[in-house]
Motif scaffolding. Structure first.
Motif, PDB file in Angstrom:
ATOM      1  N   UNK A 146      23.081   7.895  26.462  1.00 45.44           N
ATOM      2  CA  UNK A 146      23.713   8.735  26.605  1.00 45.44           C
ATOM      3  C   UNK A 146      25.125   8.501  26.808  1.00 45.44           C
ATOM      4  N   UNK A 147      25.445   7.536  28.141  1.00 47.29           N
ATOM      5  CA  UNK A 147      26.267   7.436  28.688  1.00 47.29           C
ATOM      6  C   UNK A 147      26.408   5.581  29.445  1.00 47.29           C
ATOM      7  N   UNK A 148      27.211   5.425  28.851  1.00 44.85           N
ATOM      8  CA  UNK A 148      27.501   3.611  29.846  1.00 44.85           C
ATOM      9  C   UNK A 148      28.288   3.960  31.209  1.00 44.85           C
ATOM     10  N   UNK A 149      27.964   3.592  31.967  1.00 43.72           N
ATOM     11  CA  UNK A 149      28.620   3.440  33.390  1.00 43.72           C
ATOM     12  C   UNK A 149      28.060   2.798  34.840  1.00 43.72           C
ATOM     13  N   UNK A 150      28.788   2.178  35.354  1.00 48.14           N
ATOM     14  CA  UNK A 150      28.737   1.354  36.971  1.00 48.14           C
ATOM     15  C   UNK A 150      27.709   2.502  37.577  1.00 48.14           C
ATOM     16  N   UNK A 151      27.072   1.255  38.402  1.00 53.04           N
ATOM     17  CA  UNK A 151      26.094   1.906  38.926  1.00 53.04           C
ATOM     18  C   UNK A 151      26.264   3.183  39.694  1.00 53.04           C
ATOM     19  N   UNK A 152      27.615   3.223  40.552  1.00 54.04           N
ATOM     20  CA  UNK A 152      27.918   3.966  41.781  1.00 54.04           C
ATOM     21  C   UNK A 152      27.746   5.299  41.433  1.00 54.04           C
ATOM     22  N   UNK A 153      27.676   5.552  39.831  1.00 53.60           N
ATOM     23  CA  UNK A 153      28.399   6.916  39.687  1.00 53.60           C
ATOM     24  C   UNK A 153      26.877   7.153  38.806  1.00 53.60           C
ATOM     25  N   UNK A 154      25.995   6.609  39.795  1.00 53.45           N
ATOM     26  CA  UNK A 154      24.459   7.269  38.998  1.00 53.45           C
ATOM     27  C   UNK A 154      23.940   8.390  39.602  1.00 53.45           C
ATOM     28  N   UNK A 155      24.116   8.608  41.045  1.00 51.07           N
ATOM     29  CA  UNK A 155      23.281   9.925  41.896  1.00 51.07           C
ATOM     30  C   UNK A 155      24.128  10.782  40.975  1.00 51.07           C
ATOM     31  N   UNK A 156      25.579  10.974  40.783  1.00 46.31           N
ATOM     32  CA  UNK A 156      26.263  11.860  40.701  1.00 46.31           C
ATOM     33  C   UNK A 156      25.933  12.145  38.771  1.00 46.31           C
ATOM     34  N   UNK A 157      25.254  11.184  38.375  1.00 48.60           N
ATOM     35  CA  UNK A 157      24.809  11.822  36.835  1.00 48.60           C
ATOM     36  C   UNK A 157      23.533  12.420  37.009  1.00 48.60           C
ATOM     37  N   UNK A 158      22.789  11.878  38.252  1.00 47.82           N
ATOM     38  CA  UNK A 158      21.537  11.960  38.194  1.00 47.82           C
ATOM     39  C   UNK A 158      21.560  14.211  38.542  1.00 47.82           C
ATOM     40  N   UNK A 159      22.726  13.930  39.632  1.00 45.43           N
ATOM     41  CA  UNK A 159      22.493  15.545  39.606  1.00 45.43           C
ATOM     42  C   UNK A 159      23.001  16.241  38.458  1.00 45.43           C
ATOM     43  N   UNK A 160      24.034  15.612  37.808  1.00 44.02           N
ATOM     44  CA  UNK A 160      24.436  16.685  36.438  1.00 44.02           C
ATOM     45  C   UNK A 160      23.107  17.087  36.320  1.00 44.02           C
ATOM     46  N   UNK A 161      22.685  15.947  35.236  1.00 43.33           N
ATOM     47  CA  UNK A 161      21.190  16.308  34.935  1.00 43.33           C
ATOM     48  C   UNK A 161      20.038  17.422  35.466  1.00 43.33           C
ATOM     49  N   UNK A 162      20.453  16.847  37.083  1.00 44.71           N
ATOM     50  CA  UNK A 162      19.916  18.154  37.563  1.00 44.71           C
ATOM     51  C   UNK A 162      20.357  19.536  37.502  1.00 44.71           C
ATOM     52  N   UNK A 163      21.708  20.067  37.482  1.00 46.65           N
ATOM     53  CA  UNK A 163      21.920  20.849  37.483  1.00 46.65           C
ATOM     54  C   UNK A 163      21.642  21.836  35.165  1.00 46.65           C
ATOM     55  N   UNK A 164      21.239  20.184  34.574  1.00 45.22           N
ATOM     56  CA  UNK A 164      21.067  21.060  33.444  1.00 45.22           C
ATOM     57  C   UNK A 164      19.983  21.061  32.938  1.00 45.22           C
ATOM     58  N   UNK A 165      19.208  21.204  33.342  1.00 48.96           N
ATOM     59  CA  UNK A 165      17.917  20.981  33.781  1.00 48.96           C
ATOM     60  C   UNK A 165      17.696  22.824  34.614  1.00 48.96           C
TER      61      UNK A 165
END
Length: 239
Positions: A146-165
């Motif tokens: 779904x998303x392509x990004x650089x590694x430093x953004x990964x924790x924030x993507x996971x946080x957004x995913x938690x929010x969606x859940x």
């Protein structure tokens, strides 16, 4: 044959990753089998300091909820990034890795005294992800296609995913904060003018965990080679 293969693969997992993930799985299994209950595991300062139930300082990091999507999701990320750290930037430095565990756990526990969090395992996983992501800033990630990004953004993507859940992001923010503190003290501040290393692994940990010789046949992980992982070529994280 299957048992021997599993045993061989299991023993190839580096020791800290193997010990922590095994403890998490066994704790969850014990809860599923009703040998213990989450009420015996959660973080409760009053029970710890007044009733001396000191095991709660550890067990609250070992339980990620009942077996289900959330548990599997956390286990995948815990195993993957714990192992990549241990085999990557902490290779040959097991004592330093254990010290990071102790530092992160202690800091989260102190913060946990002031916030209403009863299980800190997910925050600890996010801390590991954060440290790995900051040490591998040029690795490209593909999050479930779904998303392509650089590694430093990964924790924030996971946080957004938690929010969606529908989960609370306080746990993720705690993991990011503690991960950033460790990364700053270990990787950033020592390289600043007038800076220095404030985190020093105790010699007793080095005597216990570090081995004097490195493996001459070591083949570095992709994250240590120029260009990093080929995440942008269809390899999916978590898939």
């Amino acid at each position: 044959m299957a048992y021997q293969t599993f045993r061989q693969e299991y023993l190839q997992v580096p020791p800290v990753t193997r010990a922590y993930t095994t403890a998490c799985v066994l704790t969850t299994a014990a809860v599923q089998l009703e040998l213990i209950t989450p009420f015996q595991l959660y973080f409760n300062p009053e029970l710890i300091f007044k009733n001396f139930q000191v095991w709660r300082l550890i067990t609250n990091y070992l339980f990620f909820g009942p077996v289900g999507f959330n548990f599997l999701f956390n286990m995948i990320f815990l195993y993957r990034y714990c192992r990549m750290l241990e085999e990557g930037s902490f290779r040959g430095r097991t004592a330093d890795f254990v010290f990071m565990f102790l530092f992160g756990g202690l800091l989260m526990t102190l913060i946990g005294l002031f916030v209403n969090l009863v299980f800190l395992g997910q925050a600890f996983t996010i801390m590991l992800v954060y440290v790995w992501s900051r040490r591998n800033p040029y690795v490209r990630m593909n999050f479930f296609g779904l998303l392509i990004f650089q590694a430093p953004f990964l924790p924030w993507v996971l946080m957004g995913f938690s929010l969606l859940l529908g989960n609370s992001i306080i746990v993720d923010l705690l993991g990011i904060a503690v991960g950033h503190i460790y990364f700053f003290l270990e990787d950033v501040f020592p390289n600043q003018p007038g800076g220095g290393r404030l985190l020093r692994t105790p010699s007793v940990l080095k005597a216990i965990f570090d081995t004097p010789e490195d493996d001459p046949n070591y083949n570095p992980l992709p994250e240590e080679r120029p260009g990093g992982f080929a995440w942008g070529q269809g390899r999916q994280l978590g898939g």
